[in-house]
Motif scaffolding. Sequence first.
Motif, PDB file in Angstrom:
ATOM      1  N   ALA A 174      45.130  43.308  42.796  1.00 48.02           N
ATOM      2  CA  ALA A 174      43.754  43.397  43.271  1.00 48.02           C
ATOM      3  C   ALA A 174      43.026  42.135  42.856  1.00 48.02           C
ATOM      4  O   ALA A 174      43.338  41.526  41.827  1.00 48.02           O
ATOM      5  CB  ALA A 174      43.049  44.626  42.700  1.00 48.02           C
ATOM      6  N   PHE A 175      42.068  41.744  43.669  1.00 50.34           N
ATOM      7  CA  PHE A 175      41.293  40.526  43.441  1.00 50.34           C
ATOM      8  C   PHE A 175      39.828  40.948  43.417  1.00 50.34           C
ATOM      9  O   PHE A 175      39.296  41.466  44.408  1.00 50.34           O
ATOM     10  CB  PHE A 175      41.558  39.551  44.589  1.00 50.34           C
ATOM     11  CG  PHE A 175      41.002  38.165  44.400  1.00 50.34           C
ATOM     12  CD1 PHE A 175      40.978  37.543  43.162  1.00 50.34           C
ATOM     13  CD2 PHE A 175      40.500  37.466  45.504  1.00 50.34           C
ATOM     14  CE1 PHE A 175      40.477  36.257  43.017  1.00 50.34           C
ATOM     15  CE2 PHE A 175      40.007  36.178  45.368  1.00 50.34           C
ATOM     16  CZ  PHE A 175      39.994  35.565  44.116  1.00 50.34           C
ATOM     17  N   ILE A 176      39.175  40.793  42.272  1.00 49.41           N
ATOM     18  CA  ILE A 176      37.776  41.196  42.107  1.00 49.41           C
ATOM     19  C   ILE A 176      36.934  39.939  42.000  1.00 49.41           C
ATOM     20  O   ILE A 176      37.108  39.146  41.077  1.00 49.41           O
ATOM     21  CB  ILE A 176      37.598  42.081  40.862  1.00 49.41           C
ATOM     22  CG1 ILE A 176      38.474  43.336  40.986  1.00 49.41           C
ATOM     23  CG2 ILE A 176      36.137  42.463  40.677  1.00 49.41           C
ATOM     24  CD1 ILE A 176      38.424  44.231  39.757  1.00 49.41           C
ATOM     25  N   VAL A 177      36.013  39.760  42.956  1.00 53.21           N
ATOM     26  CA  VAL A 177      35.266  38.512  43.030  1.00 53.21           C
ATOM     27  C   VAL A 177      33.766  38.757  42.899  1.00 53.21           C
ATOM     28  O   VAL A 177      33.239  39.770  43.351  1.00 53.21           O
ATOM     29  CB  VAL A 177      35.552  37.756  44.349  1.00 53.21           C
ATOM     30  CG1 VAL A 177      37.033  37.481  44.498  1.00 53.21           C
ATOM     31  CG2 VAL A 177      35.023  38.500  45.559  1.00 53.21           C
TER      32      VAL A 177
ATOM     33  N   PHE B  46      32.289  42.356  43.133  1.00 55.25           N
ATOM     34  CA  PHE B  46      31.662  42.825  41.901  1.00 55.25           C
ATOM     35  C   PHE B  46      30.214  42.386  41.890  1.00 55.25           C
ATOM     36  O   PHE B  46      29.917  41.196  41.945  1.00 55.25           O
ATOM     37  CB  PHE B  46      32.408  42.272  40.681  1.00 55.25           C
ATOM     38  CG  PHE B  46      31.793  42.686  39.362  1.00 55.25           C
ATOM     39  CD1 PHE B  46      31.513  44.016  39.099  1.00 55.25           C
ATOM     40  CD2 PHE B  46      31.497  41.746  38.393  1.00 55.25           C
ATOM     41  CE1 PHE B  46      30.951  44.409  37.888  1.00 55.25           C
ATOM     42  CE2 PHE B  46      30.945  42.124  37.175  1.00 55.25           C
ATOM     43  CZ  PHE B  46      30.673  43.457  36.915  1.00 55.25           C
ATOM     44  N   LEU B  47      29.310  43.354  41.814  1.00 54.65           N
ATOM     45  CA  LEU B  47      27.876  43.083  41.788  1.00 54.65           C
ATOM     46  C   LEU B  47      27.399  43.062  40.345  1.00 54.65           C
ATOM     47  O   LEU B  47      27.360  44.092  39.674  1.00 54.65           O
ATOM     48  CB  LEU B  47      27.113  44.153  42.572  1.00 54.65           C
ATOM     49  CG  LEU B  47      26.908  43.931  44.065  1.00 54.65           C
ATOM     50  CD1 LEU B  47      25.969  42.772  44.327  1.00 54.65           C
ATOM     51  CD2 LEU B  47      28.231  43.758  44.781  1.00 54.65           C
ATOM     52  N   THR B  48      27.055  41.862  39.852  1.00 54.89           N
ATOM     53  CA  THR B  48      26.525  41.753  38.495  1.00 54.89           C
ATOM     54  C   THR B  48      25.070  42.189  38.451  1.00 54.89           C
ATOM     55  O   THR B  48      24.502  42.343  37.370  1.00 54.89           O
ATOM     56  CB  THR B  48      26.648  40.305  37.984  1.00 54.89           C
ATOM     57  OG1 THR B  48      26.091  39.416  38.949  1.00 54.89           O
ATOM     58  CG2 THR B  48      28.102  39.933  37.774  1.00 54.89           C
ATOM     59  N   SER B  49      24.459  42.352  39.601  1.00 54.09           N
ATOM     60  CA  SER B  49      23.135  42.968  39.711  1.00 54.09           C
ATOM     61  C   SER B  49      23.317  44.453  39.988  1.00 54.09           C
ATOM     62  O   SER B  49      24.444  44.947  40.053  1.00 54.09           O
ATOM     63  CB  SER B  49      22.326  42.299  40.822  1.00 54.09           C
ATOM     64  OG  SER B  49      22.141  40.931  40.551  1.00 54.09           O
TER      65      SER B  49
END
Length: 479
Positions: free
Chosen positions: A117-120, A141-144
Amino acid sequence: MRRKHQEIEMTSPTIVLYPSPGMGHLVAMVELGKFILHHHPSLSITVLISPPSFNTGSTMDYVRHISATVPSISFHHLPTISLDLLSFPSMEAVIFELLHLSNPHVRSALASLPASAFIVDFFCTSSLPIAAEFHIPTYFFLTSGACVLAFFTYLPVIHNSTTESFKDMNRLLHIPGLPPIPSSDMMRPMLDRTWSEYQNFLNFSNEIPNSAGLIVNTFESLEPKPLQAIREGKCNPGGNTPPVFCVGPLLNTENQRGEYNEVECLKWLDKQPSKSVVYICFGSLGLLSAAQLRELAVGQERSGKRFLWVVRSPPTEDKSRRFLKPPEPDMEELLPEGFVVRTWERGMVVKSWAPQVAVLGNAAVGGFVTHCGWNSILEAVCAGVPMAAWPIYAEQHYNRVVLVEDMKVAVRVVEDEEEGFVSAEEVERRVVELMEGAEEVRREVEKKRVEAREAMAKGGSSVAALRKMVDLWTSALCS
């Protein structure tokens, strides 16, 4: 062929994480990796790092620290990209270009890594076609928070319904699951639809339906309304909405007090009465003008409240240095004459940095004047500390609306509409309100503190969401 060969050789799934180089984004992504490994230690985590040539906070020191203390997370350093910083209008534009130019190196990295898996980060959207070449499922990936995800999922609807830029609309935006957002409070890099930053964020929005899933650094009970709107398809009417996984709050909380036990500000806080201190900090990149720093000092002094204030140097007027680390602040030059001496019995000013999680967790802290960055919001919520919302850049004005109107965990700091300047009178008013009143805010943030802890505990909603994701990764490996 590569995928088939890799599946034969793999003994456990390898998850590749690709963060934006910004400190807040990097820390959140690494915390995601630590969270995965804590609950599923058989997995392997590799983090791709694009070394920045501009100020992103102390990111390289942080990477070295994690490498030394969490050896189960490996870092793959991509080659450095040289950029002409003078040619970019904003930090966001710099970051998008850096990550775009890093794509050939990302391709080489993914070719050599057995990624399941690739989480960007959403800044890394341009790498999605590379992962597709290798048939690697890709997650954003939502850092907000989910409030920001709701906006980005809905952005194509807004974009296609008008030719106006947000800066020219002068109206309320009705985004499903959110309170009305003034168009002027939209994310700073997106105010003009002709800007490259706007186009890059729109590209992210258009790619959301093509991802395998959306991972958000939040927890279910913190943002139920936007999460429901997203999952019901209201933010992307007629289109595909990938599954949403809330895995937060992801915070760097390990050994905070032990590691920084000798830091003077923590020793000072230990001597203050319970909930008597207002903590003032504007994030790792938030800078106030010299005039605004002096005005804040005047207002804080007038409030009569105890305070711990992290002061950074103002933005430089030298364009060649605007994306570089600012110099250490000169307190005598920046603050009103005699301020430190007059307030020494009830206040402490520190230069550039403080161990924020440890500070917010100290019993003496009863309020937080914050720039509304998402990591700071989560840290305050987890500590049960009410906020005074004073946004500066990025999505922070947008976050403020949600914090004040929907979550009700903050009071609003009101700035001048033309200049964005906050007067000493407003500083005094909001600090007093935060420390003496704001009872509803205090109740709500304490409630969310308890819920945050429950979400990350065994059987909690965030642990369950992680389990669902891991099941997807392992089932794909076996198929």
